[in-house]
Design a protein around this motif. Structure first.
Motif, PDB file in Angstrom:
ATOM      1  N   PHE A 264       0.831  -1.208   0.000  1.00  0.00           N
ATOM      2  CA  PHE A 264       0.000   0.000   0.000  1.00  0.00           C
ATOM      3  C   PHE A 264       0.867   1.261   0.000  1.00  0.00           C
ATOM      4  N   ASP A 265       2.008   1.212   0.702  1.00  0.00           N
ATOM      5  CA  ASP A 265       2.912   2.364   0.714  1.00  0.00           C
ATOM      6  C   ASP A 265       3.492   2.620  -0.668  1.00  0.00           C
ATOM      7  N   GLU A 268       0.913   4.145  -3.091  1.00  0.00           N
ATOM      8  CA  GLU A 268       0.504   5.502  -2.723  1.00  0.00           C
ATOM      9  C   GLU A 268       1.362   6.547  -3.426  1.00  0.00           C
ATOM     10  N   ARG A 458      -6.280   3.368   3.986  1.00  0.00           N
ATOM     11  CA  ARG A 458      -5.494   3.011   2.807  1.00  0.00           C
ATOM     12  C   ARG A 458      -6.281   3.196   1.517  1.00  0.00           C
TER      13      ARG A 458
END
Length: 469
Positions: A264-265, A268, A458
């Motif tokens: 997810f990081d 992003e 998220r």
């Protein structure tokens, strides 16, 4: 070896060790300070001449009777510069010299004055080509370490922001800056990273951050999903620091290594936060959906082409308009390799020829390849979507991870039909589920372990948080 108080002995040793007669860019100059002979060593191109011009003007006013007996007193009383340190060991002095510091030796003093008057050649701060945003700051990291740390310091003016310098590589002696925010960083992970860098036994970090990444995390190389997030944007790095992440900056590299990083990081992007919550949420969800489509679109289409009876009535239009001359699996795999070939060619193509060659490549590989019978138009359509959609996220490493998994699913689907398709999907899920971040935590947190409140953050961009002091 320690320096002696004899300037002649010190110069003879250094001139022989540094081979100054052969190295044209390693220069030294002798002059007098208070009627004492002194020698200045520096690397041509690394030293700011205007700084030393002003220092020399101050030295010329020192009289013989004013010269103190101790070099420390001299540096405090007569050296009009802030970044000065004393070195007694010649090896440390040589390493400092080769990193761009200027070294001053004075007859009668058994220590060397190391002066940080570096001025590395570097390009201007501009927006990164890969990490562009629709709105927001347009500055980006460069190849000079001090410029990169200054870009972060400009955004975080808090004494708890810490930047530690380390070195690695027997020959390269590369500068590595570890940046973190005290009180928010994972202290255990920080200690582990520092220990691993200290224990590195490498000759040189030839490929900068990639060499460092492979050294500090050598495990599970067969899993293609990246363990680090790379960003050339100082605003992204600053936001990650405030969230408790660790930033590693390597000299000669224009990007920051952010860790630990989950899937997810990595997906992003800064645009999610430069727009209002509704727009940011739309951009984020679009990126997630497109990423999933790039992974499963062509394998799903291949599965349906092998089992046309399973195609629902509302999807009948996806069937081939003409029978294939080349098996669909080979068409898809050839296009996968051809796209990488065109990408590599684009990197080495002169900018003035990029547009005309792109048009020629589009016509030849698009229209004529279909007419020749090598490819079906449907195959070209879906692979074109996958290729373009792959650029919806900025991580090259994640893009290639999707590519490798996609190719595996294509092969298993072609060989084993339904069970191959299901097995390939399960393999891709296992590659994510059983993967770990460099901190040893779940790669898909907050899905596993499940945390609804964190998962909602998220997928849906809420209002920017305001941390209480």
């Amino acid at each position: 070896m320690d320096f002696s108080s004899s300037l002649t002995d010190n110069m003879n040793y250094l001139n022989n060790k540094l081979d100054v007669d052969q190295n044209f860019d390693l220069v030294y100059r002798t002059f007098y300070i208070g009627e004492r002979e002194a020698a200045l060593y520096c690397i041509d191109g690394f030293t700011k001449g205007d700084v030393w011009q002003k220092i020399m003007e101050d030295f010329s006013s020192i009289k013989k009777e004013d010269m103190p007996l101790d070099v420390l007193e001299f540096s405090k009383k007569f050296f009009p510069y802030s970044q000065v340190s004393l070195v007694k060991d010649d090896d440390k002095m040589i390493k400092s010299l080769l990193t761009g510091l200027a070294c001053l030796l004075i007859d009668g003093y058994d220590k060397c004055l190391v002066v940080d008057s570096r001025g590395y050649p570097s390009r201007g701060v501009s927006e990164p080509e890969k990490d562009k945003v629709l709105r927001g700051s347009k500055d980006g990291f460069v190849e000079t370490l001090t410029s990169n740390t200054a870009l972060i310091r400009r955004r975080i003016r808090d004494p708890r922001l810490t930047m530690e310098i380390m070195h690695s590589g027997e020959s390269s002696y590369t500068d590595i800056a570890i940046c973190y925010f005290k009180g928010r960083v994972d202290e255990k992970l920080l200690a582990t990273i520092k220990e691993r860098i200290k224990k590195l036994k490498v000759d040189a970090l030839t490929m900068n951050q990639e060499s460092l990444a492979e050294c500090i995390y050598p495990h599970k190389w067969f899993n293609p999903f990246p363990k680090f997030k790379y960003s050339e944007r100082p605003d992204t790095a600053s936001a990650s620091l405030l969230e408790g992440n660790i930033i590693i900056l390597v000299d000669n590299s224009p990007s920051a290594m952010i860790l630990p990083s989950s899937i997810f990081d990595i997906i992003e992007e800064a645009d999610d936060y430069y727009f209002p919550p509704v727009t940011g949420t739309y951009l984020r969800l679009s990126r997630f959906i497109i990423s999933i489509l790039t992974l499963y679109l062509t394998p799903t289409w291949l599965f349906f082409m092998q089992n046309p009876e399973l195609i629902p009535s509302w999807l009948q239009f996806i069937q081939l308009s003409e029978p294939p001359q080349v098996p669909l699996l080979f068409q898809l795999l050839i296009l996968e390799f051809a796209i990488d070939g065109l990408r590599l060619a684009a990197v080495n193509t002169p900018s003035m020829l990029t547009t005309p060659l792109s048009v020629i490549a589009g016509i030849v590989l698009g229209e004529y390849s279909v007419k020749s019978g090598w490819f079906n138009s449907e195959t070209m359509l879906y692979m074109s979507f996958v290729t373009i959609a792959n650029y919806s996220q900025s991580s090259f490493e994640l893009g290639y991870a999707f590519k490798f998994i996609r190719m595996i699913i294509l092969v298993t689907t072609a060989l084993f039909n339904f069970w191959g398709f299901v097995g390939g999907i399960l393999l891709s899920i296992c590659a994510l589920v059983f993967n770990k971040t460099i901190a040893g935590k779940s790669y898909i947190y907050p899905l596993i372990p499940f945390r609804f409140s964190e998962l909602k953050k998220r997928f849906f961009r809420g209002r920017l948080p305001h941390r209480e002091k």
